[in-house]
Design a protein around this motif. Structure first.
Motif, short mmCIF file in Angstrom:
data_model
loop_
_atom_site.label_atom_id
_atom_site.label_comp_id
_atom_site.label_asym_id
_atom_site.label_seq_id
_atom_site.Cartn_x
_atom_site.Cartn_y
_atom_site.Cartn_z
N TYR A 169 29.16 43.53 84.84
CA TYR A 169 29.55 44.27 83.65
C TYR A 169 30.61 43.50 82.88
N ARG A 170 31.61 42.99 83.60
CA ARG A 170 32.68 42.24 82.95
C ARG A 170 32.14 40.97 82.29
N GLU A 171 31.11 40.39 82.91
CA GLU A 171 30.57 39.14 82.40
C GLU A 171 29.49 39.35 81.35
N GLY A 172 29.31 40.59 80.91
CA GLY A 172 28.46 40.80 79.75
C GLY A 172 27.17 41.55 80.00
N MET A 173 26.88 41.93 81.23
CA MET A 173 25.65 42.69 81.45
C MET A 173 25.79 44.04 80.75
N SER A 174 24.66 44.50 80.21
CA SER A 174 24.69 45.77 79.50
C SER A 174 25.15 46.88 80.46
#
Lengths: 415, 605
Positions: A169-174
């Motif tokens: 999540y932090r790395e950009g996953m929706s």
């Protein structure tokens, strides 16, 4: 070197050691904290070994962890495969690899190994989180150790790997996936907590009606979507009973049931939760005092030096002690986030968030189960619970992070 | 990229911690039930049962003592490798009984798997000897020593009462929270009345233990522990020999014997027939025996001396005479013609004075006397006049201890009945009544009701020439040497002492030349008595009544005997009363034929 984290680590490990002593202390015998035949004495040995490990980690070149990430990951996976074959059984779980009388749990080391691999993969130049293939690869990376650990029947440790969702999540996953996951969990728990599903259907109906009422644009499409969503939720609710009765194993069913109503069978599946709450609840505001607890040291609470170590804190040091312990944890986790965010290098940041996510999961589930907010899932409270593998696993993870953090300037130069 | 998501993760950390702290605050600070639960887990409250006080007769002979018995207790969680077949063998249980015991165990209110809970009760000494060595084989089972009551004889059962487990009702009423389920408590008789003296004080020891029930030393170094204080011994007023003799004479009969020492109110003998063996209501078979005894149609648990309310019959004429003298409506020399057209009479007499009328139990005489008392002509309205007279009469009669419980040291004493104006208003439903409606009270019939204890107390009052001490059964509590303070008070009747000489003379005549002469007189002792034959519902025979005291001067014993369905007072009751007097004053009877007559029990022609 981030000395704040080092200090927090030292304090937590020392407090853990004292509480392990308190949990086995018996006034009539008056054991020594240095008695190596008992858990506090042995924990001291583990702590000493931990110091050796720390020194080793700090000496090894920082590039080693980046370079050998996949190899370490692969080696641990290999050990995990070995466990069901040549492992020895301790307390019903075949999770140990032993050399003589000495045993380690590879699953405890799988956490930092997976964190290294995930960090390496995400840190690869050109990695894009919105790439479906990359996402799939990440789920495979956490899924393989999960499945291998599930084969050891250690559901608790396997579930720890779901905490990588926070990293993704932090790395950009929706967040969609995470939100759907959390929503499913909430619905699952609600379905168990609320006896009569009619109330839940009523709530779904009201929510659906309100959303339909306030959606002006694309009305038809919206309503169709909402209706499908509502039906899905109802389907999920209906399937919960089926899942509990048919999919979960009897001891897992009991743990879920114990969470909902521990008083139904206080001697059977409710025993752990009931006794744990009694121990913590009897501590009051100030606690009964160091070594003065009756519930933990007289063995009313099971596993009181490992998974239920928080009971000793709650009983002997009361709410104040709990506040301090939880406070230390919050400071440590906030510090790790702070460390993560100051990295210019994606590998270290992802590793830092992995460390945070795994600790947060352990912290939440462990304390949550002792106070009766989560089902009894046997995972330790990092640094507090008795056990060498757990202590070393978390020590390695934390000090790799500190090593990487200490050289963050170097990394920047390199890039 | 995605830096904002760090804030959400931070919020998550804070949120989880806050939820934990709130939950912890709720169970640690707001809810104090967990502290109590922790104590019940780890602190074993061991009750130290005191020895219940012993009970002696007036001469120091032991009546009631304690014998050890054993309860088997269990900590359910400690049961390991339980061999039920072996357990049944050792404890001599059938598998069904064992199953029932386990079922009942779990239903007990105080049941907790980690606490000692009573499993089997009242193992006898023999059972215990057999089980003792094998107990170690059954992990989790313990034995608690207690004591149950034992009785040296089967005498005085209804007076002594019995001890059994406290009932749910009693437990609910125990406002001081002294008792717990399973505790023994005096259920009737002296055992109940003197419960607080007999029971002593229980001690409590608090011990810590671990989850396996292993002793971890005393809690807080024993500062909360208390020692048990043994119960106090009681010395009763009963003369065991006389009591046994009375029960011997009453065998096969229904009725009462109450003998009192007039100078102190001490009850020498207190016989209720039929009775039961008190040993049956002690120990293991209490419940099945109690069922059998309490459903016996002869009512052995019915404590007749205090609870059986009868019409007093002719013995009441003495009281009438005293009241009439006090009221001044007659003198000892007043003569009344025995007019048997008004009310029936018996025996050869025609125109007696007061002494003669008592001696011959002349019914018309006392009909006349009561009319004089009730209708003094204070108003012209015959109804109102009767009411005024009745209230005056009532006050006098009640001063003898009739119409209200005397206050003996036993529970469930009945009051009897001395009618007054209000009573008749109710009985007649508001319709008017006057002397001609109620005259049967003149001869102790009609609405009067007394219990045998009141009759004996009446005999003692006449023996004392006008006063009595409340009859009681315990003369010394512990080593005090004194009874309860209320038994040291003298109660005077409203009759001047000087009038009683008439009653005493007349009662002497009854025995020496009147209705009681054949069976009640003794050779060397002047016995004063009065017969009574109380009407019963045909075809049942009349009740036989006799009150007496002896010797005439400085009386040592006053006695009342009531034998149900035994015909004339001069037969069964007079015989028994005189035998009791003889036994008490002379140590035994020289009139074997009277004793045989009583034992044969054929009192009707």
């Amino acid at each position: 070197m981030d000395w704040v984290t080092v200090m927090l680590y030292a304090v937590l490990v020392l407090l853990g050691w004292l509480n392990i002593y308190a949990s086995v202390y018996d006034e009539t015998i008056g054991q020594s904290i240095f008695d190596f035949s008992l858990s506090p004495g042995r924990q001291l040995l583990f702590m000493a070994a931990g110091v050796v490990i720390i020194i080793a980690i700090l000496i090894i070149d920082m590039r080693f962890y980046d370079t050998f990430a996949y190899i370490i990951y692969g080696a641990i996976l290999f050990l995990l495969i070995l466990v069901p074959i040549i492992g020895k059984e301790v307390g019903g779980n075949k999770a140990w690899l032993g050399i003589g009388s000495f045993g380690v749990q590879p699953s405890e080391f799988a956490k930092f190994a997976t964190a290294l691999a995930v960090a390496k993969f995400v840190g690869t130049i050109g990695f894009r989180m919105d790439n479906l293939r990359n996402q799939l690869m990440l789920f495979v990376m956490i899924g393989v150790p999960m499945i291998l650990i599930l084969l050891q029947k250690d559901t608790g440790t396997a579930l720890v790997f779901t905490s990588f969702l926070i990293v993704f999540y932090r790395e950009g996953m929706s967040p969609f996936l995470i939100i759907v996951g959390i929503a499913c969990a909430i619905i699952f728990v609600l379905a168990l907590l609320v006896e009569n599903n009619i109330y839940l259907y009523a709530v779904i109906g009201v929510v659906w009606a309100v959303l339909v009422f306030f959606s002006r644009k694309k009305k038809f499409k919206r309503i169709a979507l909402l209706t499908v969503g509502a039906l899905l939720v109802i389907g999920l609710l209906q399937s919960v009973d089926y899942v509990v009765d048919n999919v979960l194993k009897p001891h897992q069913q009991n743990r879920v049931k114990a969470l909902i109503n521990p008083d139904a069978d206080p001697l059977g599946y409710g025993w752990n939760v009931t006794q744990s709450k009694i121990a913590i609840g009897s501590g009051g505001f100030w606690g009964k005092g160091f070594l003065k607890g009756t519930q933990t040291k007289f063995d009313f609470v099971p596993e009181q030096s490992t998974d239920f170590i928080f009971c000793t804190i709650g009983e002997e040091h009361g709410w104040l002690g709990s506040l301090i312990t939880i406070g230390l944890w919050v400071v440590l986790m906030m510090r790790i986030i702070f460390i993560a965010e100051r990295q210019k290098n994606r590998f270290t940041r992802v590793f830092a968030y992995s460390t945070l996510a795994i600790m947060l999961f352990h912290f939440s589930v462990n304390i949550g189960m002792t106070v009766g907010l989560f089902p009894v899932i046997g995972i330790p409270l990092p640094f507090f619970s008795y056990g060498g593998s757990s202590l070393w696993g978390f020590t390695i993870m934390l000090f790799i992070l500190l090593k990487l953090d200490a050289h963050r300037g170097q990394v920047l130069q390199r890039i | 990229m995605n830096e904002g998501r760090k804030d959400i993760i931070q919020v998550l950390v804070i949120l989880v911690s806050l939820v934990f702290l709130i939950k912890l605050f709720a169970i640690q600070v707001l809810d104090n039930k967990y502290g109590k639960l922790a104590d019940s887990n780890a602190i074993l409250r061991q009750v130290d049962y005191p020895v219940r006080g012993l009970i002696y007769d007036r001469n120091g002979k032991l009546l009631v003592y304690n014998s050890p018995e054993y309860d088997v207790q269990v900590v359910a969680k400690e049961i390991k490798n339980f061999d039920s077949a072996e357990f049944c063998k050792v404890f001599r249980l059938t598998p069904e009984e064992l199953r029932k015991a386990f079922k009942e165990l779990k239903q007990k209110k105080e049941y907790s798997p980690v606490k000692l809970t009573t499993f089997l009760t009242q193992l006898s000494n023999d059972d215990f000897a057999r089980v003792q060595d094998r107990l170690d084989d059954f992990h989790g089972f313990y034995v608690q020593a207690r004591s149950s009551r034992s009785y040296t004889t089967s005498a005085f059962a209804n007076g002594l009462g019995y001890v059994s487990e406290i009932s749910k009702n009693q437990l609910a009423k125990d406002s001081t929270q002294t008792y717990k389920q399973g505790d023994y408590i005096g259920q009737s008789g002296i055992e109940a009345y003197y419960e607080k003296y007999l029971s002593g004080k229980r001690g409590v020891r608090y011990k810590m233990r671990d989850v396996d029930g292993i002793d971890k030393g005393s809690f807080k170094d024993g500062e909360l522990d208390t020692l048990s204080v043994p119960g106090q011994n009681l010395t009763t007023t009963i003369d065991l020999d006389l009591q046994l003799y009375g029960e011997f004479l009453m065998q096969g009969k229904s009725g009462s014997i109450v003998a009192i020492e007039p100078s102190s109110g001490e009850i020498l003998s207190f016989v209720s027939g039929p009775s039961y063996d008190p040993n049956l209501l002690a120990g293991k078979y209490y419940s099945q025996n109690f069922k059998a005894i309490s459903s016996d149609t002869a009512k052995p648990l019915f404590n007749r001396p205090l609870m059986a309310q009868y019409r007093p019959g002719s013995i009441f004429k003495i009281a009438q005479a005293m009241v009439a003298l006090q009221e001044g409506v007659i003198t000892p020399d007043t003569r009344v013609y025995c007019n048997r057209t008004i009310i029936n009479c018996h025996g050869a007499h025609s125109n007696e004075d007061l002494r003669g009328a008592i001696t011959h139990s002349c019914n018309p005489y006392f009909h006349n006397v009561l009319r004089r008392m009730l209708n003094k002509g204070k108003t012209n309205d015959p109804f109102e006049d009767t009411r005024i007279g009745l209230e005056e009469w009532n006050t006098h009669i009640r001063s003898f201890g009739f119409g209200a419980p005397l206050g003996i040291d036993l529970p469930n004493e009945k009051s009897g009945l001395v009618p007054n104006g209000k009573f008749y208003d109710r009985a007649y439903g508001g319709r008017p009544w006057k002397f001609s409606n109620i005259y049967s009270i003149a001869i102790g019939e009609g609405e009067n009701l007394v219990v045998p204890l009141q009759m004996a107390n009446f005999a003692a009052t006449v023996a004392n020439r006008g006063f009595f001490y409340t009859p009681h059964l315990v003369k010394s509590i512990g080593d005090s040497g004194t009874p309860l303070p209320q038994y040291l008070d003298k109660h005077y009747t409203t009759i001047d002492s000087s009038y009683f000489i008439v009653a005493v003379d007349a009662m002497q005549n009854v025995v020496q030349g009147g209705t009681g002469q054949y069976r009640a007189s003794l050779k060397d002792i002047i016995v004063c008595g009065k017969t009574g034959t109380v009407e019963n519902n045909p075809p049942l025979a009349d009740h036989s009544v006799f009150i007496a005291f002896a010797p005439r001067d400085n009386p040592k014993i006053a006695v009342a005997v009531y034998v149900e369905d035994a015909g004339q007072g001069a037969r069964a009751a007079a015989s028994i009363a005189s035998l009791m007097i003889e036994k008490y004053l002379l140590g035994g009877t020289q009139r074997k034929h009277i004793e045989d007559y009583v034992l044969r029990g054929e009192f009707l022609d």
